[in-house]
Design a protein around this motif. Structure first.
Motif, PDB file in Angstrom:
ATOM      1  N   GLU A   1     -15.172  -5.040   1.278  1.00 20.35           N
ATOM      2  CA  GLU A   1     -13.952  -5.392   1.541  1.00 20.35           C
ATOM      3  C   GLU A   1     -13.115  -4.446   2.020  1.00 20.35           C
ATOM      4  O   GLU A   1     -12.736  -3.551   1.342  1.00 20.35           O
ATOM      5  CB  GLU A   1     -13.269  -6.096   0.516  1.00 20.35           C
ATOM      6  CG  GLU A   1     -11.886  -6.665   0.652  1.00 20.35           C
ATOM      7  CD  GLU A   1     -11.396  -7.338  -0.657  1.00 20.35           C
ATOM      8  OE1 GLU A   1     -10.226  -7.912  -0.533  1.00 20.35           O
ATOM      9  OE2 GLU A   1     -12.187  -7.432  -1.566  1.00 20.35           O
TER      10      GLU A   1
ATOM     11  N   HIS B   1      -9.791  -3.135   3.397  1.00 26.19           N
ATOM     12  CA  HIS B   1      -8.198  -3.098   3.001  1.00 26.19           C
ATOM     13  C   HIS B   1      -7.471  -2.568   4.273  1.00 26.19           C
ATOM     14  O   HIS B   1      -6.463  -3.311   4.712  1.00 26.19           O
ATOM     15  CB  HIS B   1      -7.936  -2.486   1.752  1.00 26.19           C
ATOM     16  CG  HIS B   1      -8.491  -2.919   0.453  1.00 26.19           C
ATOM     17  ND1 HIS B   1      -8.471  -4.273   0.233  1.00 26.19           N
ATOM     18  CD2 HIS B   1      -9.182  -2.257  -0.470  1.00 26.19           C
ATOM     19  CE1 HIS B   1      -9.179  -4.476  -0.896  1.00 26.19           C
ATOM     20  NE2 HIS B   1      -9.716  -3.262  -1.341  1.00 26.19           N
TER      21      HIS B   1
ATOM     22  N   LEU C   1     -12.614  -8.822   5.934  1.00 25.47           N
ATOM     23  CA  LEU C   1     -11.255  -8.231   6.208  1.00 25.47           C
ATOM     24  C   LEU C   1     -10.163  -9.229   6.347  1.00 25.47           C
ATOM     25  O   LEU C   1     -10.645 -10.445   6.668  1.00 25.47           O
ATOM     26  CB  LEU C   1     -11.183  -7.164   6.893  1.00 25.47           C
ATOM     27  CG  LEU C   1     -11.576  -7.592   8.497  1.00 25.47           C
ATOM     28  CD1 LEU C   1     -10.316  -8.280   9.268  1.00 25.47           C
ATOM     29  CD2 LEU C   1     -12.116  -6.377   9.360  1.00 25.47           C
ATOM     30  N   GLU C   2      -9.118  -9.150   6.121  1.00 21.93           N
ATOM     31  CA  GLU C   2      -8.005 -10.062   6.310  1.00 21.93           C
ATOM     32  C   GLU C   2      -7.076  -9.278   7.323  1.00 21.93           C
ATOM     33  O   GLU C   2      -6.884  -7.983   7.257  1.00 21.93           O
ATOM     34  CB  GLU C   2      -7.102 -10.167   4.900  1.00 21.93           C
ATOM     35  CG  GLU C   2      -7.910 -10.836   3.974  1.00 21.93           C
ATOM     36  CD  GLU C   2      -7.236 -10.695   2.448  1.00 21.93           C
ATOM     37  OE1 GLU C   2      -6.139 -10.007   2.496  1.00 21.93           O
ATOM     38  OE2 GLU C   2      -7.984 -11.299   1.489  1.00 21.93           O
TER      39      GLU C   2
ATOM     40  N   TRP D   1       0.736  -1.190   0.027  1.00 15.25           N
ATOM     41  CA  TRP D   1       0.006  -0.069  -0.098  1.00 15.25           C
ATOM     42  C   TRP D   1       0.976   1.279   0.044  1.00 15.25           C
ATOM     43  O   TRP D   1       1.123   1.856   1.074  1.00 15.25           O
ATOM     44  CB  TRP D   1      -0.935  -0.039   1.006  1.00 15.25           C
ATOM     45  CG  TRP D   1      -2.056  -0.869   0.975  1.00 15.25           C
ATOM     46  CD1 TRP D   1      -2.306  -2.094   1.460  1.00 15.25           C
ATOM     47  CD2 TRP D   1      -3.319  -0.639   0.346  1.00 15.25           C
ATOM     48  NE1 TRP D   1      -3.363  -2.582   1.091  1.00 15.25           N
ATOM     49  CE2 TRP D   1      -4.035  -1.766   0.206  1.00 15.25           C
ATOM     50  CE3 TRP D   1      -3.698   0.428  -0.462  1.00 15.25           C
ATOM     51  CZ2 TRP D   1      -5.207  -1.939  -0.282  1.00 15.25           C
ATOM     52  CZ3 TRP D   1      -4.881   0.217  -1.147  1.00 15.25           C
ATOM     53  CH2 TRP D   1      -5.625  -0.695  -1.164  1.00 15.25           C
TER      54      TRP D   1
ATOM     55  N   ASN E   1     -14.699   2.138  -5.230  1.00 13.53           N
ATOM     56  CA  ASN E   1     -14.196   2.706  -3.791  1.00 13.53           C
ATOM     57  C   ASN E   1     -15.352   2.976  -2.691  1.00 13.53           C
ATOM     58  O   ASN E   1     -16.316   3.516  -2.897  1.00 13.53           O
ATOM     59  CB  ASN E   1     -13.288   3.933  -4.186  1.00 13.53           C
ATOM     60  CG  ASN E   1     -12.915   4.758  -2.817  1.00 13.53           C
ATOM     61  OD1 ASN E   1     -12.100   4.019  -2.310  1.00 13.53           O
ATOM     62  ND2 ASN E   1     -13.139   5.988  -2.857  1.00 13.53           N
TER      63      ASN E   1
ATOM     64  N   GLN F   1      -6.825   3.405  -5.432  1.00 16.17           N
ATOM     65  CA  GLN F   1      -8.051   3.034  -4.744  1.00 16.17           C
ATOM     66  C   GLN F   1      -8.935   4.051  -4.637  1.00 16.17           C
ATOM     67  O   GLN F   1     -10.292   3.723  -4.785  1.00 16.17           O
ATOM     68  CB  GLN F   1      -7.560   2.299  -3.472  1.00 16.17           C
ATOM     69  CG  GLN F   1      -8.880   2.002  -2.530  1.00 16.17           C
ATOM     70  CD  GLN F   1      -9.651   0.701  -3.276  1.00 16.17           C
ATOM     71  OE1 GLN F   1      -9.085  -0.249  -3.585  1.00 16.17           O
ATOM     72  NE2 GLN F   1     -10.822   0.693  -3.100  1.00 16.17           N
TER      73      GLN F   1
ATOM     74  N   SER G   1     -14.109   4.327   0.755  1.00 15.61           N
ATOM     75  CA  SER G   1     -13.245   4.686   1.751  1.00 15.61           C
ATOM     76  C   SER G   1     -13.753   5.795   2.664  1.00 15.61           C
ATOM     77  O   SER G   1     -14.683   6.700   1.926  1.00 15.61           O
ATOM     78  CB  SER G   1     -12.054   5.015   1.257  1.00 15.61           C
ATOM     79  OG  SER G   1     -11.408   3.976   0.436  1.00 15.61           O
TER      80      SER G   1
ATOM     81  N   ASN H   1      -0.810   3.326  -4.753  1.00 11.49           N
ATOM     82  CA  ASN H   1      -2.080   2.625  -4.802  1.00 11.49           C
ATOM     83  C   ASN H   1      -3.125   2.972  -3.919  1.00 11.49           C
ATOM     84  O   ASN H   1      -4.192   2.725  -4.333  1.00 11.49           O
ATOM     85  CB  ASN H   1      -1.539   1.053  -3.959  1.00 11.49           C
ATOM     86  CG  ASN H   1      -0.526   0.338  -4.679  1.00 11.49           C
ATOM     87  OD1 ASN H   1       0.797   0.324  -4.165  1.00 11.49           O
ATOM     88  ND2 ASN H   1      -0.888  -0.334  -5.579  1.00 11.49           N
TER      89      ASN H   1
ATOM     90  N   GLY I   1     -11.503   0.930   1.506  1.00 10.12           N
ATOM     91  CA  GLY I   1     -12.154  -0.323   1.036  1.00 10.12           C
ATOM     92  C   GLY I   1     -12.702  -0.101  -0.087  1.00 10.12           C
ATOM     93  O   GLY I   1     -12.821   0.670  -1.084  1.00 10.12           O
ATOM     94  N   GLU I   2     -13.470  -1.255  -0.610  1.00  9.47           N
ATOM     95  CA  GLU I   2     -14.129  -1.387  -1.847  1.00  9.47           C
ATOM     96  C   GLU I   2     -15.609  -2.188  -1.779  1.00  9.47           C
ATOM     97  O   GLU I   2     -15.566  -3.194  -1.039  1.00  9.47           O
ATOM     98  CB  GLU I   2     -13.394  -1.658  -2.800  1.00  9.47           C
ATOM     99  CG  GLU I   2     -12.824  -2.885  -2.923  1.00  9.47           C
ATOM    100  CD  GLU I   2     -11.924  -3.092  -4.230  1.00  9.47           C
ATOM    101  OE1 GLU I   2     -12.200  -3.300  -5.035  1.00  9.47           O
ATOM    102  OE2 GLU I   2     -10.486  -2.990  -3.898  1.00  9.47           O
TER     103      GLU I   2
END
Length: 158
Positions: free
Chosen positions: A77, A79, A114-115, A33, A47, A41, A49, A37, A64-65
């Motif tokens: 999602e 990020h 999320l991860e 990121w 998008n 995004q 965010s 990037n 996120g998106e």
């Protein structure tokens, strides 16, 4: 006065100010990121965010998106959720999540995903405290200092 609002490419300089001197944001840089990037995004059609502003100063972000589901609703999602250390434990990240939930109908959002690195215990505690449910591991997903790290995948129905 606090204001939570959507972020777009016009906010890139505020995001730069927020993260430029933050040592702990480097983990996101290591994951790919960089500023380019982030800017890319913010111009994507999907998008989604959000920024947390206090007295017109950006002090927290969610990058996120939105991804269309089969039920014509969206999954968000996530990020990045980031709040500088100086502003942590003041419910800023929780307020950002609450903002998404309060506006879920108008944004047609039904799920959050999320991860997170399994080593990021602070983030994992935060997500679990905010009712995210652990779903799965991705083995050896991240690399840090030539070491492979597992990723944990979480979701939340809103």
């Amino acid at each position: 006065m606090k204001v939570i609002k959507n972020l777009n490419k016009e906010n890139i300089s505020s995001i730069c100010k927020l993260i430029s001197n933050e040592k702990d944001f480097e983990i996101f840089f290591k994951l790919g990121w960089n500023m380019s990037n982030l800017e890319n995004q913010l111009i994507k059609k999907n998008n989604f965010s959000i920024g947390y502003f206090f007295n017109k100063k950006l002090i927290g972000i969610l990058i996120g998106e939105k991804i269309l589901n089969e039920d014509n609703k969206f999954s968000l999602e996530i990020h990045i959720i980031y709040v500088p250390k100086i502003y942590r434990r003041k419910y800023i990240a929780s307020d950002i999540l609450d903002f998404i939930i309060k506006n879920k109908k108008s944004n047609k959002i039904s799920k959050l995903y999320l991860e997170v690195s399994e080593l990021n215990e602070v983030a994992i505690k935060f997500y679990e405290k905010n009712s995210f449910v652990f779903c799965n591991f991705r083995l050896n997903y991240y690399t840090n200092n030539n070491k492979k790290i597992n990723e944990k995948f979480y979701y939340k129905v809103v």
